[in-house]
Scaffold this motif. Structure first.
Motif, mmCIF file in Angstrom:
data_model
loop_
_atom_site.group_PDB
_atom_site.id
_atom_site.type_symbol
_atom_site.label_atom_id
_atom_site.label_comp_id
_atom_site.label_asym_id
_atom_site.label_seq_id
_atom_site.Cartn_x
_atom_site.Cartn_y
_atom_site.Cartn_z
ATOM 1 N N VAL A 90 0.834 -1.046 -0.006
ATOM 2 C CA VAL A 90 0.001 -0.068 -0.092
ATOM 3 C C VAL A 90 0.872 1.078 0.017
ATOM 4 N N PHE A 91 2.004 1.304 0.955
ATOM 5 C CA PHE A 91 2.727 2.711 1.050
ATOM 6 C C PHE A 91 3.479 2.479 -0.382
ATOM 7 N N THR A 92 4.204 1.642 -0.791
ATOM 8 C CA THR A 92 4.981 1.688 -2.166
ATOM 9 C C THR A 92 4.214 2.192 -3.108
ATOM 10 N N LEU A 93 2.928 1.645 -3.272
ATOM 11 C CA LEU A 93 2.134 1.681 -4.627
ATOM 12 C C LEU A 93 1.807 3.399 -4.457
ATOM 13 N N PHE A 94 1.199 3.775 -3.243
ATOM 14 C CA PHE A 94 0.915 5.273 -3.242
ATOM 15 C C PHE A 94 1.922 6.044 -3.392
ATOM 16 N N TYR A 95 3.158 5.788 -2.874
ATOM 17 C CA TYR A 95 4.358 6.593 -3.389
ATOM 18 C C TYR A 95 4.736 6.404 -4.872
ATOM 19 N N SER A 96 4.631 5.211 -5.306
ATOM 20 C CA SER A 96 5.299 5.235 -6.800
ATOM 21 C C SER A 96 3.964 5.884 -7.539
ATOM 22 N N LEU A 97 2.934 5.891 -7.452
ATOM 23 C CA LEU A 97 2.058 6.222 -8.203
ATOM 24 C C LEU A 97 1.701 7.848 -8.145
ATOM 25 N N THR A 98 2.027 8.243 -6.833
ATOM 26 C CA THR A 98 1.802 9.706 -6.933
ATOM 27 C C THR A 98 3.222 10.281 -7.545
ATOM 28 N N TRP A 99 4.258 9.827 -7.579
ATOM 29 C CA TRP A 99 5.470 10.184 -8.235
ATOM 30 C C TRP A 99 5.246 10.217 -9.540
ATOM 31 N N LEU A 100 4.570 9.117 -9.921
ATOM 32 C CA LEU A 100 4.740 8.993 -11.475
ATOM 33 C C LEU A 100 3.689 10.192 -11.993
ATOM 34 N N VAL A 101 2.477 10.117 -11.241
ATOM 35 C CA VAL A 101 1.392 11.208 -11.791
ATOM 36 C C VAL A 101 2.032 12.706 -11.841
ATOM 37 N N SER A 102 2.865 12.991 -10.682
ATOM 38 C CA SER A 102 3.221 14.296 -10.313
ATOM 39 C C SER A 102 4.458 14.571 -11.611
ATOM 40 N N MET A 103 5.222 13.641 -11.820
ATOM 41 C CA MET A 103 6.320 13.752 -12.827
ATOM 42 C C MET A 103 5.558 13.668 -14.250
ATOM 43 N N ALA A 104 4.610 13.066 -14.454
ATOM 44 C CA ALA A 104 3.992 13.243 -15.876
ATOM 45 C C ALA A 104 3.291 14.650 -15.968
ATOM 46 N N MET A 105 2.636 14.923 -14.922
ATOM 47 C CA MET A 105 2.055 16.255 -14.817
ATOM 48 C C MET A 105 3.038 17.372 -14.893
ATOM 49 N N ALA A 106 4.070 17.278 -14.309
ATOM 50 C CA ALA A 106 4.904 18.324 -14.334
ATOM 51 C C ALA A 106 5.959 18.519 -15.677
ATOM 52 N N GLY A 107 5.607 17.326 -16.536
ATOM 53 C CA GLY A 107 6.238 17.303 -17.856
ATOM 54 C C GLY A 107 5.490 18.100 -18.691
ATOM 55 N N GLY A 108 4.046 17.813 -18.562
ATOM 56 C CA GLY A 108 3.370 18.679 -19.287
ATOM 57 C C GLY A 108 3.349 20.076 -19.194
#
Lengths: 474, 40, 124
Positions: free
Chosen positions: A130-148
């Protein structure tokens, strides 16, 4: 941040985007041809050498956060802000001996999930997931968003297009090439980032001296030079422990420990840390120069590109565009690969289909990568700015996993009660402090609380773990 | 108590030179690995 | 905030938000509405006796950071003399002793982590 600040014409932006996209996808397909089984795909054949290993450790850790947030940190928290940021390299330095240990204890392991399951059992494993998926998915989303957002700000390419292209390119080459493509492109990306930062840094210093920067800061932003700036010194250990928690638990790093050839892991992570260490200062100081150069900063998160574009014109803007694109890609690809391996190994293989063939696992991993990409894309589409800030909740979560992992790797007396309690109590206390006091205490408190519990449980425990059980991962 | 201009000079130039050296080192390391057939 | 809507003031620039802003880290993002270019002035008293122009141009926001403890007054002026109502930025940095306590706890936890990793396996 808005289109009015775009520093590159859109057609130049599109051209750069197309060139680099073609390069990464081409390399992904080329390197992907080596991969026959899940082991090749997920761990690049467990034979990665020192040069590629060091570069991938550094490149993965150089995210858009490093190249974009370091200037913002410098502008908000000053000299201490940059120095606090460099402490994130401690995660890599300390993971170096751990990587050696991991490879030795688990020669056939695949993921950090394997470790939690074998060492502490299903209960601790579930919390970890639960912890690692929360971390990994928010990291992924925040980076894709930052990219755009960044591509739009830099070149006027519409947010949805920029975000979709970056994500799509990373999904494509990660699917096709697996960890080998991720590591190979990481090497090229880290060289591009380093050269870009050095060239831009010296070019900025050609326009303004450090003396002038210092004088301007002393006059207009004196707190940035203050050695006892409260907000900044609180950030030091919070940042450091956040970094340790991220590196120690995440499968991004464990998969690299498993992928490196025998004897390479320790040196590669230590070198990766040395490569990463100066980057927050080299990329961050240009924000401090904004005043001396008379560059207006309409928003803190755009200070880096604005200063560079103002001083160096189109050349600088192109350089920043490439550096940012490379730092985004080198982290998004790693997260996609490592998270897809975690889901394939820990959920599909261990829970659903234990008898799946290596070829079948490889194709499952590819589809999981695609699904992660689609999920991330769908979450990023509406551009909800506050989503990226959710990543800060991850501080207490990852901090609370530091002690369960370190003691689990080195102490036979570390036990499941300690790990489960440490993660839950630490994360709980950290989140309470996050809301009651502020972000800057959350990770420190989470790690401290978790430490006390884990150490107490290890002290009182009579059980002694048999290391051979970790080697059972096949 | 404030950070001095000299300190700022040392960390900024230090970081940039350090970056440049690691870039060269990394390229050298890859050439060494490739020569020994140990890239991956 | 009471907005006076007389035609004379139509071109008067306005800060977004209330008349005072307080910050614990010495930074804040200033945003404003204006029809044309403005000069952003910073001073330490209501009379703007020591006013200093910190920005001049057509942007609608400015990121202020690195301010020491104190109350600062800001205002916007246009070329034709229009002046915005002043904005007070009140800077009260967080408690230094609390910050140093956190540094001490963080340093202690970090040293123990480093110790545990470097010491390695003790009972094999």
């Amino acid at each position: 941040m808005n289109e009015a600040t775009a520093v590159l014409p859109p057609n130049v932006g599109w051209l750069l985007l197309a060139l680099f996209s073609a390069l990464w996808i081409g390399l992904g397909i080329y390197w992907g041809r080596r991969n026959k089984s899940f082991e090749d795909h997920a761990l690049a054949g467990r034979n990665v050498g020192l040069a590629l290993g060091s570069a991938t450790a550094a490149a993965t850790w150089i995210t858009s956060n490093t190249t974009m947030l370091a200037p913002q940190f410098a502008l908000e928290l000053g000299v201490w802000g940059m120095l606090a940021y460099t402490t994130a390299s401690f995660g890599l330095f300390l993971f170096a001996p751990m990587a050696v240990r991991i490879r030795k204890l688990m020669p056939a392991g695949y993921t950090s999930g394997d470790f939690f399951r074998l060492r502490y059992g299903r209960g601790a494993w579930s919390i970890f997931m639960v912890f690692t998926l929360f971390y990994s998915l928010t990291w992924l989303v925040s980076m894709a968003m930052a990219g755009g957002i960044l591509l739009q700000a830099l070149s006027g390419i519409p947010y949805v297009w920029g975000m979709s292209v970056i994500l799509g390119v990373c999904v494509l080459y990660t699917m096709r090439g697996g960890l080998a493509a991720v590591i190979g492109t990481d090497f090229i990306q880290s060289l591009i980032i380093i050269v870009g930062i050095v060239v831009v840094g010296f070019a900025v210093l050609g326009n303004v001296s450090v003396e002038q920067i210092h004088t301007n800061l002393a006059e207009t932003r004196p707190a940035l030079l203050n050695v006892l700036f409260p907000a900044a010194i609180m950030a030091i250990f919070n940042n450091l422990l956040f970094g340790l928690g991220e590196v120690f638990h995440n499968n991004v790093w464990w998969s690299r420990a498993f992928a490196m050839r025998e004897g390479v892991g320790g040196k590669a992570f230590a070198l990766g840390g040395l490569i990463w260490f100066p980057i927050p200062i080299a990329a961050g100081f240009i924000a401090l120069a904004s005043g001396a150069l008379n560059v207006t900063v309409p928003a803190a998160d755009m200070v880096g590109p604005l200063v560079v574009a103002d001083v160096l014109g189109e050349f600088g803007a192109i350089a920043i565009f490439i550096v940012v694109f490379c730092s985004l890609a080198s982290s998004i690809d790693s997260l996609l690969a490592a998270t897809s391996d975690l889901l394939t190994e820990d959920v599909y293989r261990k829970l659903i289909r234990p008898a799946a063939s290596p070829a079948r696992l490889k194709s499952v991993a590819q589809y999981v990568t695609l699904a992660l990409g689609v999920f991330t894309w769908a979450v990023c589409l509406p551009r909800i700015g506050t989503l990226a800030s959710v990543l800060f909740f991850a501080g207490p979560l990852v901090g609370s996993m530091i002690w369960p992992i370190v003691t689990g790797l080195y102490w036979r007396s570390a036990n499941a009660t300690g790990a489960v309690g440490g993660m839950l109590l630490g994360a709980g206390a950290g989140l309470v402090c996050y809301f009651a006091i502020g972000w800057y205490v959350a990770t420190v408190i989470a790690t401290a609380v978790s430490m006390v519990w884990v150490l107490a449980c290890a002290r009182m425990s009579k059980s002694r773990f048999d290391w051979a059980r970790l080697g059972e991962a096949e | 108590m404030t950070f001095s201009a000299g300190f700022l000079e040392i960390i900024i130039y230090g970081a940039l030179i350090w970056c440049a050296l690691t870039g060269l080192g990394l390229a050298g390391l890859l050439i060494r690995d490739a020569a020994r057939g140990e890239t991956w | 905030m009471a907005l006076v809507t007389s035609p004379v003031l139509a071109a008067t620039p306005q800060f977004d938000g209330g008349p005072t802003v307080s910050t614990e880290a010495g930074n804040t993002l200033l945003a404003w509405q204006s029809d044309g270019p403005v000069r952003l002035e910073l001073a330490s008293d209501d009379a703007f006796s020591d006013a200093r122009v910190i920005y001049a141009g057509s942007a609608h926001s400015y990121f202020l950071s690195g301010l020491a403890d104190g109350d600062y007054r800001l205002r916007l002026r246009t070329q034709d003399g229009g002046t915005s109502p002043s904005l007070t930025v009140s800077v009260r940095h967080q408690s230094l002793s609390r910050a140093l306590w956190l540094v001490a706890i963080g340093a202690f936890v970090t040293l123990l982590v480093i110790g545990a990793v470097l010491r390695g396996a003790r009972d094999e």
